[in-house]
Design an enzyme around this catalytic site. Structure first.
Site, mmCIF file in Angstrom:
data_model
loop_
_atom_site.group_PDB
_atom_site.id
_atom_site.type_symbol
_atom_site.label_atom_id
_atom_site.label_comp_id
_atom_site.label_asym_id
_atom_site.label_seq_id
_atom_site.Cartn_x
_atom_site.Cartn_y
_atom_site.Cartn_z
ATOM 1 N N GLU A 463 1.133 -1.037 0.313
ATOM 2 C CA GLU A 463 0.130 0.074 0.586
ATOM 3 C C GLU A 463 0.363 1.124 0.337
ATOM 4 O OE1 GLU A 463 -2.726 2.085 3.170
ATOM 5 O OE2 GLU A 463 -2.001 0.305 3.905
ATOM 6 N N ASP A 536 -1.450 -1.193 5.280
ATOM 7 C CA ASP A 536 -0.953 -0.940 7.223
ATOM 8 C C ASP A 536 -2.023 -1.425 7.917
ATOM 9 O OD1 ASP A 536 0.770 0.899 6.159
ATOM 10 O OD2 ASP A 536 -0.272 2.815 6.344
ATOM 11 N N ASP A 538 -4.668 -0.756 9.523
ATOM 12 C CA ASP A 538 -5.643 0.657 9.871
ATOM 13 C C ASP A 538 -6.919 0.423 9.191
ATOM 14 O OD1 ASP A 538 -5.057 1.516 7.120
ATOM 15 O OD2 ASP A 538 -3.926 3.184 7.998
ATOM 16 N N ASP A 540 -8.360 1.953 6.422
ATOM 17 C CA ASP A 540 -7.808 2.066 5.352
ATOM 18 C C ASP A 540 -6.585 0.797 4.664
ATOM 19 O OD1 ASP A 540 -9.055 4.668 4.687
ATOM 20 O OD2 ASP A 540 -7.435 6.019 4.765
#
Length: 688
Positions: A463, A536, A538, A540
């Site tokens: 990402e 990541d 998180d 997203d």
């Protein structure tokens, strides 16, 4: 090398069930959760075979508090008389002899899933103990087996009888077989059965066997606890249900509509072109064929096939015959009803299968599954009968005025799919051509490895450019490739193939893998045998992970089925001392406390908010180094469950998604570590 003596006395003969105990993976595929559930399925399949052949209509499965499990059916009961060759009871033969059973004789079972004759004996061999109770001809019989380690012989003794089959003299009006066993923790990495996995499989079997009642009881959890976990009832209602607080969780599956109900279940919440599935059952050349189809406004095909109640997620000749028959009959219908003119080319199978949900169930003798784990039908003789019955069935349905509108809708959808197919052809060719524009687009994006052996090569889909740049510095160029994503890929669940291929990030992934897409996907051309999603930790990052997994499931499913897709697990925390003398990484909150205890007083904590915050050295040490990294392999244990999950989370089922979030999301969740330990933020670090 030492020239040691070697003669016939050095050859080891594995007798009885010793071979199963020594090499369990050969019989059940693995000793992980999949293998654990496999020994349960072997007993369940035996009960299902009784039902499928008309001898039983009820099956009860129970998971006990101690982790053991039982299966009871109301079939004929295992034969209790003495076997003429072995001179022991039929029950003892079934549970101690490999390749022994009543399913090799077609007079006893017309159709059977457990054709290898190893099911009951393998379950016995891999259990600490196993107990059998047979109700037959008004009498109850019992027998027990156990496995143990023999200190004298220095080996495990597998599945030996604790005594002969005993007539308890208890008269009964019941008939059938009850099998109760405890998986051996010395064999399996876990001996905890998954309620969700067992539920999915039993519900599937109830769909496939019209009118069969299957009950599942789990004594490990109460009815109230289950409903609280699922969010099925308001908390105050659960608290008032005193009976539910003491009763174990229990559920019953019965579907009088059979696989028609199955198709409706799979399409729950979707926009359907016609409400009632098209269902047909027929027989040709000794093969019983049953199918149910229903089209939706979706763009992808979902075909679930079964042979003698065994899932065949990798397909086989029955699927080839079904698809061929579907295409042939619908093209004939299109011409007969003037949807196609004489000069028009035929529709392709892909056109008719856009948005198709289909359940195909066949029953046949002498089944040849590819491998004991039974994932693909290898009988070529199944293709022609399945194709013939499919054509015959669809013609019969099309002649019924009740279904005329359904067939018109199928053809209209195929017309739209054909127009899109023509428009997408150039993009599709571009996506798989080695010297295409997309291949040129990879220059500057893909940091390719130098290794030429796909089985050794790894592709990290990363990402963002920042993390991608760090990963390129950290990798080993000989076998690790890095492909940074410069934006979120398309959610393919809501798009047509031409829209999918128009997305730059998706085209880049297709080109990097080199194996094509959709019906053209060829696993033999795959450039990397490990495809690792690295995002990541998180929201997203999780969303990107879901989008990529949806793409692989919809358009490159063999990639997932073959076990080539992995999730990279970067650490959430670094626990260290200021002088750099100690440095530990924690991958979740639970591990964080362990690392704090290990580092000791004066520790510092760094919370990683993204991969881009790591140095190349840290990323290598925690995430890329094969010797130290944590990878989660993505597997396809239950295709039906995966289909429902992806449709719910990634499709247009807003209400279904809301219900899922209400059941599973804890919006009041606090960081448990932050509650336990007071932290002081200093320059992005947290000191304790």
């Amino acid at each position: 090398m030492e020239n040691r003596h070697y003669d016939a006395s050095d050859i080891t003969i594995l007798e009885g069930l010793d071979a199963v105990r020594l090499r369990p993976g050969m019989y059940i595929g693995s000793t992980g959760p999949k293998g654990l559930h496999h020994i349960l399925w072997e007993i369940v399949d035996n009960a299902i075979d009784e039902a499928a052949n008309g001898f039983a209509d009820k099956i009860d499965v129970r998971i006990y508090k101690d982790g053991s499990v039982s299966v009871e059916d109301n079939g004929r009961g295992i034969p209790t008389d003495i076997h003429p060759k072995t001179k022991v009871s039929g029950v003892q033969v079934v549970f101690t002899q490999l390749h022994a059973g009543g399913k090799f004789d077609e007079h006893n079972y017309s159709f059977s899933g457990g054709l290898h004759g190893v099911g009951a004996s393998v379950t016995n061999a891999l259990s600490k103990w196993l107990k059998v109770r047979v109700m037959r001809e008004g009498t109850t019989w019992e027998m027990s087996f156990r496995s143990y380690y023999d200190n004298t012989k220095k080996k495990y003794i597998a599945g030996v009888p604790e005594g002969p089959l005993v007539n308890t003299k208890q008269r009964t009006k019941k008939h059938g077989t009850f099998v109760h066993f405890m998986p051996d923790e010395a064999v399996f990495s876990t001996v905890e059965f998954s309620l969700e996995t067992v539920e999915h499989r039993l519900e599937e079997l109830a769909f496939l066997n019209r009118g069969l009642t299957i009950t599942l009881t789990d004594e490990r959890i109460t009815q109230n606890e289950y409903e609280a976990a699922k969010g099925d009832r308001a908390e105050e209602d659960i608290q008032l249900d005193l009976l539910g607080a003491t009763q174990p969780y229990s559920t019953t599956f019965r579907y009088d509509g059979g696989i028609s109900d199955f198709a409706n279940f799979l399409n729950e919440g979707k926009s359907k072109l016609y409400q009632k599935p098209l269902y047909y059952k027929g027989e040709r050349d000794g093969i019983l064929v049953e199918f149910a189809i229903q089209h939706t406004s979706e763009f992808t095909e979902s075909l679930f096939s079964f042979v003698n109640n065994i899932p065949t997620p990798e397909g086989g000749f029955h699927e080839i015959g079904f698809r061929g028959g579907l295409t042939r009959m619908l093209n004939d219908f299109a011409r007969d009803n003037k949807f196609l003119k004489d000069k028009d080319p035929n529709f392709l199978g892909d056109d008719f299968r856009e948005g198709l949900t289909a359940v195909l169930s066949i029953k046949m003798k002498n089944v040849q599954f590819e491998g004991q784990t039974k994932t693909k039908l290898g009988n070529p003789e199944a293709k022609s009968p399945v194709e013939s019955v499919t054509v015959e069935g669809l013609k019969s349905l099309a002649a019924d005025s009740k279904f005329k509108r359904a067939f018109d809708e199928i053809i209209k959808k195929a017309q739209g799919a054909a127009r899109v197919r023509v428009a997408a052809r150039q993009a599709k060719d571009t996506a798989r051509a080695k010297n295409s524009i997309d291949s040129l687009m990879l220059v500057g994006k893909l940091a390719a490895c130098s290794g030429k052996k796909p089985e050794q090569n790894e592709l990290f889909i990363v990402e963002g450019d920042s993390a991608g740049g760090t990963a390129k510095q950290a990798r080993v160029r000989q076998f690790q490739s890095i492909l940074p994503l410069r934006g979120k890929p398309l959610n393919v669940e809501k798009k047509r193939l031409d829209q999918v291929l128009a997305n730059e990030e998706i085209r880049t992934i297709i080109s990097a893998l080199g194996a094509g897409i959709g019906s053209d996907f060829n696993l033999d051309k795959l450039n990397y045998h490990k495809v690792i999603i690295l995002s990541d930790a998180d929201q997203d990052g999780f969303h990107i992970r879901c989008i990529l997994l949806t793409f692989f499931f919809r358009y490159m499913r063999p990639l997932v089925s073959a076990g080539h897709v992995y999730i990279g697990m970067p650490p959430l925390y670094k626990v260290y001392k200021q002088n750099g003398s100690v440095e530990e990484y924690a991958y979740d909150d639970n591990e964080l406390q362990e690392k704090i205890d290990k580092v000791g007083r004066g520790y510092l904590i760094q919370r990683y908010k993204g991969l881009g915050e790591m140095s190349a050295e840290q990323l290598w040490a925690t995430t890329l180094d094969p010797a130290r990294r944590n990878l989660t392999q993505v597997t396809l244990e239950d295709a039906v469950a995966a289909e429902n999950m992806i449709t719910t989370l990634m499709g247009d089922r807003v209400e279904g998604r809301k219900e899922f979030l209400a059941r599973n999301a804890n919006f009041n969740k606090q960081d448990s570590f932050m509650e336990r330990v007071k932290l002081k933020k200093e320059d992005g670090n947290e000191e304790g």
